[in-house]
Scaffold this active site. Structure first.
Site, PDB file in Angstrom:
ATOM      1  N   GLY A  13       0.852  -1.202   0.000  1.00 42.52           N
ATOM      2  CA  GLY A  13       0.000   0.000   0.000  1.00 42.52           C
ATOM      3  C   GLY A  13       0.882   1.244   0.000  1.00 42.52           C
ATOM      4  O   GLY A  13       0.506   2.291   0.535  1.00 42.52           O
ATOM      5  N   GLY A  16      -0.085   5.086  -1.144  1.00 43.05           N
ATOM      6  CA  GLY A  16      -1.120   5.860  -0.463  1.00 43.05           C
ATOM      7  C   GLY A  16      -0.568   7.043   0.320  1.00 43.05           C
ATOM      8  O   GLY A  16       0.622   7.371   0.250  1.00 43.05           O
ATOM      9  N   ASP A  39       1.922  -2.198  -4.452  1.00 49.04           N
ATOM     10  CA  ASP A  39       0.577  -1.594  -4.447  1.00 49.04           C
ATOM     11  C   ASP A  39      -0.187  -2.205  -5.610  1.00 49.04           C
ATOM     12  O   ASP A  39       0.376  -2.973  -6.398  1.00 49.04           O
ATOM     13  CB  ASP A  39       0.670  -0.059  -4.580  1.00 49.04           C
ATOM     14  CG  ASP A  39      -0.528   0.649  -3.943  1.00 49.04           C
ATOM     15  OD1 ASP A  39      -1.669   0.322  -4.320  1.00 49.04           O
ATOM     16  OD2 ASP A  39      -0.336   1.511  -3.064  1.00 49.04           O
ATOM     17  N   TYR A 145     -14.918  -0.019   9.289  1.00 41.74           N
ATOM     18  CA  TYR A 145     -13.480   0.258   9.389  1.00 41.74           C
ATOM     19  C   TYR A 145     -13.008   0.082  10.837  1.00 41.74           C
ATOM     20  O   TYR A 145     -12.014  -0.607  11.103  1.00 41.74           O
ATOM     21  CB  TYR A 145     -13.255   1.691   8.906  1.00 41.74           C
ATOM     22  CG  TYR A 145     -11.842   2.216   9.039  1.00 41.74           C
ATOM     23  CD1 TYR A 145     -10.805   1.680   8.291  1.00 41.74           C
ATOM     24  CD2 TYR A 145     -11.556   3.287   9.893  1.00 41.74           C
ATOM     25  CE1 TYR A 145      -9.512   2.195   8.394  1.00 41.74           C
ATOM     26  CE2 TYR A 145     -10.282   3.805   9.992  1.00 41.74           C
ATOM     27  CZ  TYR A 145      -9.266   3.259   9.247  1.00 41.74           C
ATOM     28  OH  TYR A 145      -7.995   3.765   9.346  1.00 41.74           O
ATOM     29  N   LYS A 149     -10.459  -2.648  12.466  1.00 38.65           N
ATOM     30  CA  LYS A 149      -9.228  -2.261  13.175  1.00 38.65           C
ATOM     31  C   LYS A 149      -9.207  -2.851  14.581  1.00 38.65           C
ATOM     32  O   LYS A 149      -8.172  -3.312  15.062  1.00 38.65           O
ATOM     33  CB  LYS A 149      -9.105  -0.730  13.234  1.00 38.65           C
ATOM     34  CG  LYS A 149      -8.799  -0.068  11.894  1.00 38.65           C
ATOM     35  CD  LYS A 149      -7.433  -0.456  11.357  1.00 38.65           C
ATOM     36  CE  LYS A 149      -7.055   0.289  10.093  1.00 38.65           C
ATOM     37  NZ  LYS A 149      -5.845  -0.225   9.457  1.00 38.65           N
TER      38      LYS A 149
HETATM   39  P1  NAD Z   1      -4.537   5.267   1.492  1.00 43.95           P
HETATM   40  O1  NAD Z   1      -5.924   4.906   1.101  1.00 43.95           O
HETATM   41  O2  NAD Z   1      -4.037   6.622   1.137  1.00 43.95           O
HETATM   42  O3  NAD Z   1      -3.519   4.209   0.880  1.00 43.95           O
HETATM   43  C1  NAD Z   1      -3.758   2.828   0.874  1.00 43.95           C
HETATM   44  C2  NAD Z   1      -2.968   2.227  -0.277  1.00 43.95           C
HETATM   45  O4  NAD Z   1      -3.247   0.820  -0.277  1.00 43.95           O
HETATM   46  C3  NAD Z   1      -3.366   2.778  -1.642  1.00 43.95           C
HETATM   47  O5  NAD Z   1      -2.221   3.167  -2.368  1.00 43.95           O
HETATM   48  C4  NAD Z   1      -4.083   1.613  -2.306  1.00 43.95           C
HETATM   49  O6  NAD Z   1      -3.894   1.549  -3.715  1.00 43.95           O
HETATM   50  C5  NAD Z   1      -3.422   0.418  -1.617  1.00 43.95           C
HETATM   51  N1  NAD Z   1      -4.268  -0.762  -1.666  1.00 43.95           N
HETATM   52  C6  NAD Z   1      -5.613  -0.833  -1.524  1.00 43.95           C
HETATM   53  N2  NAD Z   1      -6.032  -2.093  -1.664  1.00 43.95           N
HETATM   54  C7  NAD Z   1      -4.936  -2.850  -1.890  1.00 43.95           C
HETATM   55  C8  NAD Z   1      -4.725  -4.225  -2.114  1.00 43.95           C
HETATM   56  N3  NAD Z   1      -5.740  -5.085  -2.171  1.00 43.95           N
HETATM   57  N4  NAD Z   1      -3.465  -4.664  -2.273  1.00 43.95           N
HETATM   58  C9  NAD Z   1      -2.419  -3.797  -2.251  1.00 43.95           C
HETATM   59  N5  NAD Z   1      -2.558  -2.470  -2.060  1.00 43.95           N
HETATM   60  C10 NAD Z   1      -3.804  -2.010  -1.881  1.00 43.95           C
HETATM   61  O7  NAD Z   1      -4.414   4.990   3.052  1.00 43.95           O
HETATM   62  P2  NAD Z   1      -3.395   5.656   4.091  1.00 43.95           P
HETATM   63  O8  NAD Z   1      -4.031   6.885   4.604  1.00 43.95           O
HETATM   64  O9  NAD Z   1      -2.043   5.713   3.535  1.00 43.95           O
HETATM   65  O10 NAD Z   1      -3.505   4.589   5.274  1.00 43.95           O
HETATM   66  C11 NAD Z   1      -2.599   3.515   5.405  1.00 43.95           C
HETATM   67  C12 NAD Z   1      -2.963   2.737   6.641  1.00 43.95           C
HETATM   68  O11 NAD Z   1      -2.958   3.606   7.776  1.00 43.95           O
HETATM   69  C13 NAD Z   1      -4.362   2.087   6.615  1.00 43.95           C
HETATM   70  O12 NAD Z   1      -4.329   0.867   7.279  1.00 43.95           O
HETATM   71  C14 NAD Z   1      -5.204   3.068   7.394  1.00 43.95           C
HETATM   72  O13 NAD Z   1      -6.293   2.441   8.003  1.00 43.95           O
HETATM   73  C15 NAD Z   1      -4.215   3.558   8.435  1.00 43.95           C
HETATM   74  N6  NAD Z   1      -4.595   4.858   8.983  1.00 43.95           N
HETATM   75  C16 NAD Z   1      -4.527   5.980   8.223  1.00 43.95           C
HETATM   76  C17 NAD Z   1      -4.911   7.206   8.767  1.00 43.95           C
HETATM   77  C18 NAD Z   1      -4.853   8.483   7.981  1.00 43.95           C
HETATM   78  O14 NAD Z   1      -5.309   9.528   8.472  1.00 43.95           O
HETATM   79  N7  NAD Z   1      -4.310   8.487   6.772  1.00 43.95           N
HETATM   80  C19 NAD Z   1      -5.352   7.263  10.103  1.00 43.95           C
HETATM   81  C20 NAD Z   1      -5.448   6.076  10.827  1.00 43.95           C
HETATM   82  C21 NAD Z   1      -5.035   4.884  10.263  1.00 43.95           C
HETATM   83  N1  SER Z   2      -7.997   9.228   9.082  1.00 43.07           N
HETATM   84  C1  SER Z   2      -8.673   7.976   9.213  1.00 43.07           C
HETATM   85  C2  SER Z   2     -10.057   8.054   8.685  1.00 43.07           C
HETATM   86  O1  SER Z   2     -10.624   9.114   8.767  1.00 43.07           O
HETATM   87  C3  SER Z   2      -8.691   7.558  10.658  1.00 43.07           C
HETATM   88  O2  SER Z   2      -8.415   6.219  10.699  1.00 43.07           O
HETATM   89  O3  SER Z   2     -10.570   7.057   8.248  1.00 43.07           O
END
Ligand code: NAD
Ligand code: SER
Length: 320
Positions: A13, A16, A39, A145, A149
Site C-alpha cells: 500500500g 497511499g 501496491d 473500518y 481495526k
Molecule cells: P490510502 O488509502 O491513502 O492508501 C492505501 C494504499 O493501499 C493505496 O495506495 C491503495 O492503492 C493500496 N491498496 C488498496 N487495496 C490494496 C490491495 N488489495 N493490495 C495492495 N494495495 C492495496 O491509506 P493511508 O491513509 O495511507 O492509510 C494507510 C494505513 O494507515 C491504513 O491501514 C489506514 O487504516 C491507516 N490509517 C490511516 C490514517 C490516515 O489519516 N491516513 C489514520 C489512521 C489509520
Molecule cells: N484518518 C482515518 C479516517 O478518517 C482515521 O483512521 O478514516
C-alpha cells in the site's frame, strides 16, 4: 534508532497517503535498494524504488515477493478507510482482515521477522469517553473500518502471544501532510482545506464547525512509526496498537488559524454522512503508554502545522 542494514523492507500500500512519505523516510535510513514497494498499481511518487504489483489478498504472490527479495520487515498499509469502507462494508472487512492475516501468517511461519500494521482512533465508538481517551477503555466502534481495526488489534495480540510474532502498531489520528493526498477517511477535510484555501480562499467542510477530532502532522506520524519499529523489543509492551496523540482541533479552529495567513479565507459547512462517523470518535487522545514505553513526543501544534502546510504547498505549487 537501531538500524540493521541487513533488514530488507516491503511496504504494502506504498502508493497511499502514508506510504509515499514512509517510503521516502525508509529510503533515507536503509537505502532505496533495500526498500521494496508494492501496491495495486505503480505511482510516480515511488520511482526511486523497486515496485511490485500486488493485491494483498493474493497470499501466494505476496509470499513470492517476500522470498524473491528476502524481505525481513513488512509495513502493511493497504486498507479501506472509514468513509470508503462505509460505501462497501463487506469488501472493507474482507480486505482489511484478509490482508492482515496474510502478513501475520508470513511472520508466524518465520518468513519475516517484524510487522508494522496501523490501527486507528476508529477503534473507539460512541460509548467511549471522548475527551483524553485512554489506551484501555470501552471500545464499541460503529463503522466497519473501526470494527476491522479493533479485530485486527486483537489478532495482532493473539499472534504475538501464541506464535511470538513481533508485530507493532499505532492508533493513528487523522493525518495531515502536503506530499500526498488522503485516501477516503473522515479526517480528510483537514488536508483538502489547505488546497482549497490556496486555490479559492474558501472551503466547504463536510463536518460541522465544532467537530473536534485528534489529528497529527504526517512528519510526526512517520517519526512515531519509525521510532516504534526501531525501539528495543523489551520496550514494546502493547502489541494491539498504541494510542498516539498529536493535536486536536475543530474545523472552526483550523479555519481561524489558516485565516491568519490568508486574510479573507472563509469556510462554510455542509455536513454529510461522515459527521456521524466523526461524532462517534474521540475528541482527544491520552497516549501516556506510548510516552512512557518508547518515548513518544509530538512536535507539531496547530500554528506550526498550518504554517508548514501552507508554506510547502505554496512554495512547491502543489495545491491540487
Ligand atoms: P490510502 O488509502 O491513502 O492508501 C492505501 C494504499 O493501499 C493505496 O495506495 C491503495 O492503492 C493500496 N491498496 C488498496 N487495496 C490494496 C490491495 N488489495 N493490495 C495492495 N494495495 C492495496 O491509506 P493511508 O491513509 O495511507 O492509510 C494507510 C494505513 O494507515 C491504513 O491501514 C489506514 O487504516 C491507516 N490509517 C490511516 C490514517 C490516515 O489519516 N491516513 C489514520 C489512521 C489509520
Ligand atoms: N484518518 C482515518 C479516517 O478518517 C482515521 O483512521 O478514516
Amino acid at each position: 534508532m537501531l538500524i540493521n542494514k541487513n533488514d530488507k523492507i516491503l511496504i504494502i500500500g506504498a502508493g497511499g497517503q502514508i506510504g509515499v512519505e514512509l517510503t521516502e523516510n525508509l529510503n533515507r535510513l536503509y537505502g532505496s535498494e533495500n526498500v521494496i514497494v508494492a501496491d495495486l498499481k505503480p505511482s510516480s511518487a515511488l520511482s526511486a524504488n523497486t515496485f511490485e504489483q500486488l493485491d494483498v489478498m493474493d497470499a501466494q504472490k505476496l509470499f513470492e515477493i517476500v522470498k524473491k527479495h528476502t524481505i525481513s520487515h513488512i509495513y502493511h498499509l493497504a486498507a479501506l478507510l472509514s468513509a470508503t469502507g462505509e460505501q462497501n462494508p463487506m469488501f472493507a472487512w474482507k480486505l482489511n482482515m484478509e490482508g492482515l492475516f496474510h502478513v501475520l501468517d508470513l511472520a508466524k511461519e518465520k518468513h519475516i521477522s517484524r510487522v508494522y500494521w496501523p490501527s486507528s482512533i476508529a477503534v473507539f465508538g460512541p460509548t467511549t469517553p471522548r475527551v483524553n481517551t485512554p489506551q484501555y477503555t470501552v471500545m464499541e466502534p460503529s463503522t466497519v473500518y473501526g470494527i476491522s481495526k479493533q479485530a485486527g488489534e486483537r489478532w495482532c495480540e493473539y499472534y504475538f502471544h501464541k506464535y511470538g510474532v513481533d508485530v507493532r502498531g499505532l492508533r493513528y489520528p487523522g493525518l495531515i501532510g502536503w506530499k500526498s493526498a488522503p485516501g477516503g477517511g473522515t479526517t480528510d477535510y483537514a488536508v483538502h482545506i489547505f488546497h482549497e484555501a490556496l486555490k479559492t480562499n474558501t472551503y466547504e467542510c463536510f463536518l460541522g464547525a465544532e467537530t473536534a477530532l485528534p489529528m497529527m502532522h504526517m512528519e510526526d506520524a512517520i517519526r512515531a512509526t519509525l521510532e516504534l519499529m526501531h525501539a528495543p523489543i523489551e520496550k514494546i509492551k502493547i502489541r494491539g496498537s498504541y494510542n498516539v496523540s498529536g493535536l486536536s482541533f475543530t474545523p472552526n479552529e483550523l479555519a481561524a488559524e489558516i485565516a491568519k495567513h490568508l486574510p479573507g479565507f472563509s469556510i462554510s459547512y455542509k455536513p454529510d454522512f461522515r459527521q456521524a462517523i466523526a461524532d462517534s470518535w474521540p475528541q482527544s487522545i491520552n497516549d501516556e503508554e506510548a510516552r512512557a514505553h518508547w518515548g513518544w513526543q509530538e512536535y507539531y501544534n496547530l500554528p506550526k502545522l498550518v504554517e508548514n502546510m501552507l508554506t510547502n504547498l505554496k512554495s512547491k505549487n502543489l495545491a491540487l
